[in-house]
Design a protein around this motif. Structure first.
Motif, short mmCIF file in Angstrom:
data_model
loop_
_atom_site.label_atom_id
_atom_site.label_comp_id
_atom_site.label_asym_id
_atom_site.label_seq_id
_atom_site.Cartn_x
_atom_site.Cartn_y
_atom_site.Cartn_z
N VAL A 141 0.84 -1.19 0.00
CA VAL A 141 0.00 0.00 0.00
C VAL A 141 0.88 1.25 0.00
O VAL A 141 0.53 2.28 -0.58
CB VAL A 141 -1.00 -0.04 1.18
CG1 VAL A 141 -0.31 0.01 2.51
CG2 VAL A 141 -2.00 1.10 1.08
N TYR A 145 0.91 4.47 -2.65
CA TYR A 145 1.05 5.89 -2.35
C TYR A 145 2.14 6.50 -3.22
O TYR A 145 1.95 7.57 -3.83
CB TYR A 145 1.41 6.05 -0.87
CG TYR A 145 1.55 7.48 -0.41
CD1 TYR A 145 0.47 8.16 0.12
CD2 TYR A 145 2.77 8.13 -0.50
CE1 TYR A 145 0.59 9.47 0.54
CE2 TYR A 145 2.91 9.44 -0.10
CZ TYR A 145 1.83 10.11 0.42
OH TYR A 145 1.95 11.40 0.83
N LEU A 149 1.28 9.45 -5.87
CA LEU A 149 1.63 10.81 -5.48
C LEU A 149 3.08 11.18 -5.76
O LEU A 149 3.50 12.30 -5.49
CB LEU A 149 1.32 11.03 -3.99
CG LEU A 149 -0.17 10.91 -3.67
CD1 LEU A 149 -0.40 10.92 -2.18
CD2 LEU A 149 -0.95 12.01 -4.34
N MET A 240 -2.63 -3.83 -4.27
CA MET A 240 -2.83 -2.50 -3.72
C MET A 240 -2.27 -1.40 -4.62
O MET A 240 -2.87 -0.34 -4.73
CB MET A 240 -2.20 -2.40 -2.32
CG MET A 240 -2.85 -3.28 -1.30
SD MET A 240 -4.64 -3.34 -1.42
CE MET A 240 -5.07 -1.70 -0.88
N VAL A 244 -4.75 1.55 -5.91
CA VAL A 244 -4.55 2.96 -5.56
C VAL A 244 -4.28 3.80 -6.80
O VAL A 244 -4.87 4.86 -6.97
CB VAL A 244 -3.38 3.11 -4.55
CG1 VAL A 244 -3.01 4.56 -4.37
CG2 VAL A 244 -3.75 2.49 -3.22
N MET B 259 -4.37 3.44 6.00
CA MET B 259 -3.59 4.23 5.05
C MET B 259 -4.28 4.26 3.68
O MET B 259 -4.42 5.32 3.07
CB MET B 259 -2.19 3.64 4.93
CG MET B 259 -1.30 4.44 4.02
SD MET B 259 0.34 3.75 3.89
CE MET B 259 1.00 4.80 2.60
N PHE B 260 -4.75 3.10 3.24
CA PHE B 260 -5.44 3.01 1.95
C PHE B 260 -6.67 3.92 1.94
O PHE B 260 -6.94 4.64 0.99
CB PHE B 260 -5.85 1.56 1.71
CG PHE B 260 -6.68 1.35 0.47
CD1 PHE B 260 -6.17 1.65 -0.78
CD2 PHE B 260 -7.97 0.86 0.55
CE1 PHE B 260 -6.92 1.46 -1.92
CE2 PHE B 260 -8.73 0.66 -0.59
CZ PHE B 260 -8.20 0.98 -1.81
N ILE B 263 -5.55 7.45 1.49
CA ILE B 263 -5.07 7.75 0.13
C ILE B 263 -6.25 7.96 -0.80
O ILE B 263 -6.23 8.81 -1.68
CB ILE B 263 -4.20 6.60 -0.43
CG1 ILE B 263 -2.97 6.36 0.43
CG2 ILE B 263 -3.74 6.92 -1.84
CD1 ILE B 263 -2.19 5.14 0.00
N HIS B 271 -3.98 12.94 2.56
CA HIS B 271 -2.78 12.31 2.00
C HIS B 271 -1.62 12.44 2.97
O HIS B 271 -0.79 11.54 3.08
CB HIS B 271 -2.43 12.94 0.66
CG HIS B 271 -3.42 12.60 -0.41
ND1 HIS B 271 -3.47 13.23 -1.63
CD2 HIS B 271 -4.41 11.68 -0.44
CE1 HIS B 271 -4.44 12.71 -2.36
NE2 HIS B 271 -5.02 11.77 -1.65
N ALA B 275 0.59 9.48 4.52
CA ALA B 275 2.05 9.40 4.51
C ALA B 275 2.58 9.12 5.92
O ALA B 275 3.49 8.31 6.10
CB ALA B 275 2.64 10.70 3.97
#
Lengths: 314, 305
Positions: A141, A145, A149, A240, A244, B259-260, B263, B271, B275
């Motif tokens: 996961v 991210y 991002l 994941m 995402v 966390m997912f 996000i 966000h 992080a």
């Protein structure tokens, strides 16, 4: 002679004098052995469980949706009023992200493996390998991210008009993630090639690269192929990162710059919602899971025959 | 004067190519390291500002500024406990059987092939198994118990494989010496094999758990909730019998799911929370990994046959 017969006499005397002690000990041994055997057998039960759950739910799914439509319909909209059940868009998304991942991981992983096995001094190999393996212990996961991002904004500077969700950045990050799987297993295969083959090559004037490519890689190829298959299976099953970063819209396209949904991301999407147990929507995730398993299986079988074809024995 | 031995241009070219590949190899290794550093830097620059005692001791919230990860890390810790309790005895027992007891027959071969294949099954498929079996057949609910068992199945192959490797490293004469003194098979296992392989087994367990703690997909599949603003009931109680197992049946969330969830929200404030949660998760996973490697290293140094 005498000592043998006296110890036999002793054993006979002991068995007669203490009949229960030995029997108890023997039955205890048998019970323990049985328990250990069932622990080992449990792994087979897990496989049976996976196969039977997937088949059971998929069979009831295929009673409502004919298997021909599942395989040929080009739309996947099981939760809409106008429901279509074509697995192609999901399978396509899975293949594209996995292919991008492999385009990153296979060349890089192979170069790293050849470098670590044939070039690197001892200390580089000892520290480099565990350090690279850290790449595979980062939670997926977190990679998601990173893809959404960090990598996507970076790519948007190079490819203008790249959507915020796309298969390219997810695929690249999956590739980084599976480098250690590819490099580690390939390197092990190369290091198990006997030293005298290398020495012969060096003695004949070969450079390290020539030795690596013409002497070490061919006999190690079956191991390297296993590494590739392992990497590809990981890429197909990765969840994941794509959930995402690749978007959750089924999209039948071969263009990695577009957003799409993979089989795994679809299962996540449905699980996040609240589908009643036993509905067709609930059964779709098992049919999707079965497809995923069959895809993994197909590549593993192909890999098995590939390995057999190239196996060299000393 | 005789010319020095002529060096053919072909040889020079080959040497250049060879050197070029060496540089390529170093660059490829550095690229991997660079990716890891970029990832850490990205997480730290986004999330370090959110890390605080409050963040660790607050429940998730609709307002990003006051949200925390209390229920998430408690959930992760409890699930790791269940996973370890289930996977370690089963995995070690299976490993011991395959190395010390198993006869060479088709059943053993089947079990071995099966374990190798299980290690390659995508993790989300374990989630589907757990959903069908634990949640709907055994009615364990979407609970801490179900989640722990799911992850236990997931890391079982890792535990079995490393147990076998650790046992295989014990030289045969140790066993022979014990058998010669009249020890039974179980006495050999209990008094010699298990103690000598404990370090290696522990490494495998820790590395398996460090993989389990980051797993998200199978837990989402069994229907973990993403918004949990309470803790499971405590395992100790004031009345008899003092121990309570109610926490096993409690619903849960874990760090990666939290966390997912953050996000997936559009606002950048969330966000930053993601992080920060990612930093905590990375710290947990990487420190467990480092611990595993240290245990293996120290253990290897200590034992000399």
């Amino acid at each position: 002679m005498t000592s043998t017969s006296s110890s036999t006499h002793f054993a006979v005397w002991r068995a007669a004098a203490f009949p229960t002690r030995d029997n108890r000990r023997r039955s205890k041994e048998l019970v323990i052995q049985g328990a250990l055997f069932f622990a080992a057998l449990s792994s087979v039960l897990i496989t049976l469980g996976i196969v039977s759950i997937l088949l059971y739910e998929s069979l009831s799914f295929f009673q409502t949706v004919p298997i021909r439509r599942f395989l040929t319909d080009t739309q996947w909209t099981p939760l809409f009023a106008d429901a279509h059940y074509g697995i192609l868009p999901l399978a396509c998304g899975t293949m594209v992200t996995a292919a991008v991942g492999c385009l990153v991981a296979l060349p890089l992983g192979t170069i790293v493996a050849i470098y670590l096995s044939e070039y690197a001094p001892y200390w580089v190999r000892e520290f480099g390998k565990p350090f690279l393996e850290l790449l595979s212990s980062v939670p997926t996961v977190v990679y998601g991210y990173f893809a959404l991002l960090f990598v996507t904004p970076l790519l948007q500077k190079i490819i203008p008009g790249l959507p915020g969700f796309n298969m390219l950045s997810a695929g690249i990050v999956i590739g980084v993630m599976i480098i250690p799987y590819v490099s580690s297993v390939s390197e092990d295969a190369m290091r198990s090639v006997p030293m005298h083959l290398r020495e012969a090559s060096y003695a004949a004037g070969g450079t390290r690269l020539q030795t690596a490519l013409r002497v070490v890689v061919p006999p190690a190829f079956s191991g390297i192929a296993s590494a590739y298959i392992l990497g590809f299976s990981r890429a197909i099953g990765e969840t994941m990162v794509v959930a995402v970063a690749a978007g959750m819209q089924p999209n039948l396209t071969w263009d990695p710059r577009e957003p799409a949904e993979t089989i795994t991301a679809y299962i996540v999407q449905v699980s996040l919602g609240d589908l009643p147990h036993g509905s067709v929507g609930y059964q779709t995730i098992f049919a999707a899971g079965l497809t995923l398993m069959l895809m993994t299986l197909a590549f593993n079988v192909a890999g098995y025959f590939l390995r057999k074809r190239f196996r060299e024995v000393y | 004067m005789a010319r020095p031995l002529a060096v053919s241009p072909g040889l020079l070219r080959r040497k250049m190519i060879d050197r070029g590949f060496e540089i390529l190899g170093i660059l490829a290794c550095l690229l991997g390291a660079l990716a890891l550093l970029a990832l850490l830097w990205d997480l730290a620059s986004d999330g370090a500002g959110r890390l605080s005692w409050e963040f660790l001791t607050s429940f998730p919230s609709r307002r990003a500024g006051s949200a925390g990860i209390l229920s998430a890390w408690v959930g992760s810790a409890l699930i790791m406990l269940v996973t370890a309790l289930a996977a370690v005895p089963l995995g070690v027992a299976a490993g011991v059987y395959l190395e010390e007891y198993a006869p060479k027959n088709w059943l053993t071969a089947l079990i071995e092939i099966n374990i190798a294949n299980l290690a390659g099954v995508p993790s989300i498929v374990y989630g589907l198994l757990a959903l069908g079996l634990f949640v709907y057949q055994l009615h364990l609910g979407q609970s801490v118990l179900t989640a722990g068992l799911t992850l236990a199945l997931l890391i079982l192959p890792v535990v079995i494989i490393t147990t076998r490797e650790a046992i295989r490293a014990i030289p045969g004469h140790i066993r022979e010496a014990a058998y010669a003194l009249g020890a039974t098979q179980w006495q050999v296992v209990k008094d010699h094999i298990l103690p000598y392989s404990a370090g290696g087994i522990m490494t495998g367990v820790i590395i398996g758990l460090s993989r389990a703690i980051g797993e998200t997909a199978p837990l989402i599949t069994i229907g973990a909730l993403t918004f949990i603003a309470f803790l499971p009931p405590p395992p100790f109680s004031a009345e008899l019998p003092f121990l309570s197992l109610a926490w096993l049946k409690s619903s849960f969330t874990v760090l990666p799911i939290q966390m997912f969830n953050w996000i997936s929200r559009p606002q950048p404030e969330f966000h930053h929370n993601a992080a920060a949660a990612g930093l905590v998760l990375m710290a947990m996973a990487l420190s467990m990994n480092a611990l595993g490697i240290t245990v293996r290293y120290r253990y290897r140094k200590r034992i000399k046959w």
